[in-house]
Design a protein around this motif. Structure first.
Motif, PDB file in Angstrom:
ATOM      1  N   ALA A 125      19.318  75.209  44.279  1.00  0.00           N
ATOM      2  CA  ALA A 125      18.345  74.212  44.409  1.00  0.00           C
ATOM      3  C   ALA A 125      17.594  74.196  45.463  1.00  0.00           C
ATOM      4  CB  ALA A 125      19.020  72.818  44.015  1.00  0.00           C
ATOM      5  N   VAL A 126      18.495  74.275  46.768  1.00  0.00           N
ATOM      6  CA  VAL A 126      17.993  74.159  47.987  1.00  0.00           C
ATOM      7  C   VAL A 126      16.906  75.304  48.533  1.00  0.00           C
ATOM      8  CG1 VAL A 126      18.367  74.674  50.480  1.00  0.00           C
ATOM      9  CG2 VAL A 126      19.679  73.151  49.279  1.00  0.00           C
ATOM     10  N   VAL A 127      17.060  76.493  47.928  1.00  0.00           N
ATOM     11  CA  VAL A 127      16.334  77.670  47.997  1.00  0.00           C
ATOM     12  C   VAL A 127      15.066  77.415  47.066  1.00  0.00           C
ATOM     13  CG1 VAL A 127      15.658  80.110  47.172  1.00  0.00           C
ATOM     14  CG2 VAL A 127      17.978  79.317  48.177  1.00  0.00           C
ATOM     15  N   LYS A 128      15.131  76.872  45.970  1.00  0.00           N
ATOM     16  CA  LYS A 128      13.857  76.468  45.245  1.00  0.00           C
ATOM     17  C   LYS A 128      12.958  75.529  45.973  1.00  0.00           C
ATOM     18  CE  LYS A 128      15.899  77.528  40.484  1.00  0.00           C
ATOM     19  NZ  LYS A 128      15.905  76.775  39.275  1.00  0.00           N
ATOM     20  N   ALA A 129      13.606  74.529  46.547  1.00  0.00           N
ATOM     21  CA  ALA A 129      13.032  73.261  47.172  1.00  0.00           C
ATOM     22  C   ALA A 129      12.244  73.802  48.385  1.00  0.00           C
ATOM     23  CB  ALA A 129      13.902  72.234  47.413  1.00  0.00           C
ATOM     24  N   CYS A 130      13.089  74.810  49.027  1.00  0.00           N
ATOM     25  CA  CYS A 130      12.500  75.019  50.607  1.00  0.00           C
ATOM     26  C   CYS A 130      11.353  75.927  50.261  1.00  0.00           C
ATOM     27  CB  CYS A 130      13.720  75.676  51.294  1.00  0.00           C
ATOM     28  SG  CYS A 130      13.629  75.616  53.153  1.00  0.00           S
ATOM     29  N   ARG A 131      11.488  76.750  49.349  1.00  0.00           N
ATOM     30  CA  ARG A 131      10.160  77.583  49.099  1.00  0.00           C
ATOM     31  C   ARG A 131       8.988  76.887  48.515  1.00  0.00           C
ATOM     32  NH1 ARG A 131      11.140  81.446  44.242  1.00  0.00           N
ATOM     33  NH2 ARG A 131       9.085  81.492  44.641  1.00  0.00           N
ATOM     34  N   GLU A 132       9.404  75.725  47.926  1.00  0.00           N
ATOM     35  CA  GLU A 132       8.267  75.286  47.500  1.00  0.00           C
ATOM     36  C   GLU A 132       7.557  74.150  48.724  1.00  0.00           C
ATOM     37  OE1 GLU A 132       7.190  71.448  44.288  1.00  0.00           O
ATOM     38  OE2 GLU A 132       9.115  72.379  44.254  1.00  0.00           O
ATOM     39  N   ALA A 133       8.378  73.744  49.494  1.00  0.00           N
ATOM     40  CA  ALA A 133       8.099  72.760  50.568  1.00  0.00           C
ATOM     41  C   ALA A 133       7.261  73.759  51.778  1.00  0.00           C
ATOM     42  CB  ALA A 133       9.173  72.294  51.275  1.00  0.00           C
ATOM     43  N   LEU A 134       7.628  75.009  51.850  1.00  0.00           N
ATOM     44  CA  LEU A 134       7.053  76.072  52.864  1.00  0.00           C
ATOM     45  C   LEU A 134       5.846  76.697  52.068  1.00  0.00           C
ATOM     46  CD1 LEU A 134      10.233  76.850  54.844  1.00  0.00           C
ATOM     47  CD2 LEU A 134       8.199  75.091  55.422  1.00  0.00           C
ATOM     48  N   GLY A 135       5.904  76.845  50.894  1.00  0.00           N
ATOM     49  CA  GLY A 135       5.007  77.802  50.087  1.00  0.00           C
ATOM     50  C   GLY A 135       5.073  79.240  50.392  1.00  0.00           C
ATOM     51  N   VAL A 136       6.426  79.482  50.352  1.00  0.00           N
ATOM     52  CA  VAL A 136       6.983  80.985  50.572  1.00  0.00           C
ATOM     53  C   VAL A 136       7.322  81.516  49.106  1.00  0.00           C
ATOM     54  CG1 VAL A 136       8.488  82.484  51.775  1.00  0.00           C
ATOM     55  CG2 VAL A 136       7.573  80.676  52.881  1.00  0.00           C
ATOM     56  N   PRO A 137       6.720  82.663  48.759  1.00  0.00           N
ATOM     57  CA  PRO A 137       7.006  83.152  47.359  1.00  0.00           C
ATOM     58  C   PRO A 137       8.535  83.754  47.354  1.00  0.00           C
ATOM     59  CG  PRO A 137       5.461  84.798  48.396  1.00  0.00           C
ATOM     60  CD  PRO A 137       5.531  83.580  49.430  1.00  0.00           C
ATOM     61  N   ALA A 138       8.939  84.259  46.189  1.00  0.00           N
ATOM     62  CA  ALA A 138      10.297  84.765  46.052  1.00  0.00           C
ATOM     63  C   ALA A 138      10.248  86.186  46.827  1.00  0.00           C
ATOM     64  CB  ALA A 138      10.650  84.954  44.791  1.00  0.00           C
ATOM     65  N   ASN A 139       9.471  87.071  46.762  1.00  0.00           N
ATOM     66  CA  ASN A 139       9.487  88.338  47.618  1.00  0.00           C
ATOM     67  C   ASN A 139       9.225  88.298  49.081  1.00  0.00           C
ATOM     68  OD1 ASN A 139       6.726  87.780  47.998  1.00  0.00           O
ATOM     69  ND2 ASN A 139       6.039  89.697  46.853  1.00  0.00           N
ATOM     70  N   LYS A 140       9.113  86.951  49.541  1.00  0.00           N
ATOM     71  CA  LYS A 140       9.266  86.750  51.084  1.00  0.00           C
ATOM     72  C   LYS A 140      10.467  85.758  51.501  1.00  0.00           C
ATOM     73  CE  LYS A 140       5.386  89.054  51.781  1.00  0.00           C
ATOM     74  NZ  LYS A 140       5.403  90.347  52.572  1.00  0.00           N
ATOM     75  N   THR A 141      11.246  85.699  50.563  1.00  0.00           N
ATOM     76  CA  THR A 141      12.457  84.742  50.609  1.00  0.00           C
ATOM     77  C   THR A 141      13.885  85.376  50.757  1.00  0.00           C
ATOM     78  OG1 THR A 141      11.502  83.117  49.786  1.00  0.00           O
ATOM     79  CG2 THR A 141      13.943  82.845  49.720  1.00  0.00           C
ATOM     80  N   ALA A 142      14.557  85.403  51.634  1.00  0.00           N
ATOM     81  CA  ALA A 142      16.178  86.053  51.928  1.00  0.00           C
ATOM     82  C   ALA A 142      17.077  84.847  51.977  1.00  0.00           C
ATOM     83  CB  ALA A 142      16.187  86.964  53.009  1.00  0.00           C
ATOM     84  N   ILE A 143      18.493  85.369  51.603  1.00  0.00           N
ATOM     85  CA  ILE A 143      19.508  84.298  51.793  1.00  0.00           C
ATOM     86  C   ILE A 143      20.481  84.978  52.663  1.00  0.00           C
ATOM     87  CG2 ILE A 143      18.860  83.053  49.596  1.00  0.00           C
ATOM     88  CD1 ILE A 143      21.172  84.449  48.222  1.00  0.00           C
TER      89      ILE A 143
END
Length: 334
Positions: free
Chosen positions: A151-169
């Protein structure tokens, strides 16, 4: 830096010396005392204005998990940027300990300098709130911490406008379980495109079923005892990264890099090795080349344990962050 850094806020804050290690790592070095036993205070906080590092933009927020529970998180990036070019989300969520922020420039400086945002997910199982928050991610409730992370990954991506292919955990040790289980749930790259882990606890069911191993019995209160409680067995089967992966492993478009030490006696090094092979999908009968890495890589140091010493830590971290930056730039082929 207005983010909780384990200053005696956890559910075990009244137990003397419980948070010594966490507070030491955070640069606080204080032991929570009682009226009968005075507190001991060590080194003071470093005045940030005198460090010479650029200012960081800090944002605290929250989102709703799958069951409706509100989950807090925070993200940081250089104050001169309007938006990040990429995102790394980190969490721990175990033992009632906080997701330690430490000194961000020390651990993530190269990524921050390059324009990444670093987010901290305060999932259930951790010590960011009270005892119930920690209990809410233990044993048969362990899946809640994974749902919180997603849920946090989804929310943070949405808040910052970062796509999945630019997101790491990122997750370390028990935090490695968290990111590994999240990857097992979303293995197609639709939520994040890279996973970075260190000494990850990923073979949970088999480890918890073997009381001969050094830490198994001590973990029963945290992860459960599958030999004694059927619901603990069912929960581990559902959330153990190795057991919950689809047979084909994770998709090729998801980069995974992990590190271990051959002298690690907390999370034995065979665990991440097994995990990487499972991520490569070696169990699939139709796979023609079971040694194809498929973007899943592991590195190790022969003379290091659960925490690398100063001889190897800086070089290992530099290599790993360079790989993440190259991935974000589209310079990797796998």
């Amino acid at each position: 830096f207005p983010v909780t850094i384990a200053e005696g806020h956890g559910p075990y804050r009244d137990k003397k010396a419980y948070d010594l290690l966490i507070q030491s790592e955070a640069g606080l070095l204080s032991i929570t005392g009682t009226p009968e036993t005075p507190s001991k205070v060590g080194i003071s906080k470093i005045p940030l204005k005198k460090t010479g590092f650029p200012a960081l933009k800090v944002h605290n927020s929250s989102t709703r998990s799958m069951d409706g529970k509100e989950v807090p998180f925070a993200w940081i990036m250089k104050s001169t940027r309007k938006s990040p070019k990429a995102l790394l989300v980190t969490a721990y969520g175990s033992y009632g300990q906080t997701t330690v922020v430490r000194w961000p420039w020390q651990y993530w400086g190269p990524l921050i300098e390059k324009g990444w945002a670093i987010a901290y997910a305060y999932v259930r199982g951790g010590g960011e709130k009270d005892f119930d928050w920690a209990e809410g991610g233990r044993r048969e409730h362990r899946h809640r911490s994974v749902e919180d992370m997603i849920a946090v990954v989804k929310a943070c991506r949405e808040a910052l406008g970062v796509p999945a292919n630019k997101t790491a955990i990122y997750g370390r040790s028990a935090g490695g379980f968290l990111v590994g289980s999240a990857l097992a749930r979303v293995s197609d790259g639709s939520l994040f495109g890279a996973v970075f882990s260190e000494v990850p606890y990923v073979d949970i069911l088999r480890t918890a079923s073997n009381p001969v191993l050094p830490l198994t019995v001590g973990e029963y209160d945290e992860f459960g005892n599958p030999a004694a409680r059927l619901k603990d067995f069912a929960e581990m089967l559902k959330i153990s990264p190795i057991n919950s992966l689809p047979n084909e492993g994770a998709e090729r478009n998801v980069l995974v890099i992990t590190r271990t030490g051959l002298l690690d006696y907390k999370v034995l090094p065979y665990e991440p090795y097994k995990w990487i092979q499972r991520l490569r999908g070696y169990m699939t009968p139709s796979q023609s080349n079971p040694t194809d890495p498929r973007g899943k890589y592991i590195d190790y140091e022969a003379n290091e344990g659960h925490s690398y010493g100063e001889k190897h830590f800086a070089q290992a971290r530099a290599e790993d962050l360079a790989i993440l930056e190259a991935w974000e730039q589209g310079q990797l082929r796998f």
